[in-house]
Design a protein around this motif. Sequence first.
Motif, short mmCIF file in Angstrom:
data_model
loop_
_atom_site.label_atom_id
_atom_site.label_comp_id
_atom_site.label_asym_id
_atom_site.label_seq_id
_atom_site.Cartn_x
_atom_site.Cartn_y
_atom_site.Cartn_z
N ALA A 151 51.57 45.22 33.84
CA ALA A 151 50.92 44.26 32.96
C ALA A 151 49.43 44.18 33.28
N LYS A 152 48.67 43.95 32.24
CA LYS A 152 47.23 43.80 32.44
C LYS A 152 46.94 42.47 33.13
N ALA A 153 46.03 42.48 34.10
CA ALA A 153 45.66 41.25 34.80
C ALA A 153 44.92 40.33 33.84
N ALA A 154 45.19 39.04 33.96
CA ALA A 154 44.51 38.06 33.11
C ALA A 154 43.02 38.05 33.41
N THR A 155 42.22 37.90 32.39
CA THR A 155 40.77 37.83 32.56
C THR A 155 40.22 36.47 32.15
N THR A 156 41.08 35.61 31.60
CA THR A 156 40.66 34.28 31.19
C THR A 156 41.73 33.26 31.57
N ASP A 157 41.34 31.98 31.58
CA ASP A 157 42.29 30.88 31.67
C ASP A 157 41.77 29.76 30.79
N ALA A 158 42.26 28.55 30.97
CA ALA A 158 41.87 27.46 30.09
C ALA A 158 40.38 27.15 30.13
N CYS A 159 39.72 27.50 31.23
CA CYS A 159 38.29 27.25 31.37
C CYS A 159 37.44 28.38 30.78
#
Length: 291
Positions: free
Chosen positions: A33-41
């Motif tokens: 899976a691709k690593a997340a680059t964003t979150d809620a902020c």
Amino acid sequence: MSTTARRRRAALLCSLLLLGVLGMLPGWPAGPAKAATTDACGALIAKPGGGYWGCTFVDNFSGTVLDSSKWVVADSGISGFYMNGSCFDGSGVTQAGGYLRLSVVRQLQTCVTPLGNLPTTHRGSGVSSYGKFSQTYGRFEARMKFPAYRDAGYHGAFWMNPQNRDYGVWPGSGEIDVAEWFSDTPDNVYPSLHYTGSVGLLDTKWTCTVNRPDLFHTYAVEWSSVGMDFYYDGALCFSREWQATDLAKPAPFDRPFTVALTAASGGATNAPTPLTPFPAAFVADYVKVWN
């Protein structure tokens, strides 16, 4: 192409298609899976020691009503909060177009507080996460702009206060000014710490500047058990590490603090004059916190 060759090709295509279908079935092993680059902020921000900050609080001020699950509005009649001749009556806070506006107006009246009545010359406005959100350590950031005025009269800040006064009344329990601005020194924005025994030359940076504070800039502090680093537009402008002479280190900065935005009139050498134009507005684009 011979019949045998056609059969082999058809079998190969069926196998590839079957593998593709199976790869999409629940429970079937898939590629990494691709690593997340964003979150809620928003886009992830790297921590100095490795890894990424994790979003714990964010308000982008969308909509037309202040989010009461995140903020309380400053009201001197309830909290007793009073600043440089400015009273707070719970008004002057508006939200529209993705921005929070805090207004300051000239208003001569008596400021009624739980601590007694005080004379006031102006009405300020502000919001705080008191009772809604607080955190010990982490990264705290606001994107905001100050009024386009270059003379005495206005005072505003993105700052932090203890949720509980475990070390006593101010300044004992501490105060963190991430970005404090006075209109009589308009190009300077001051990061500072207040606590029992704080020293101006050690705990305030007097030379942090931004170009055109009436335009949007980001103001942040990264706070840990060993000190604080203050960043304006991503550039480090002040670093305060606890020293051997700080006998209570890291107290009082080892307790949960709330975040606040405040707009008020000036004070002392920054007091308004009859020429200071009112009303004035301080504008915030967002407030974000990570741990």
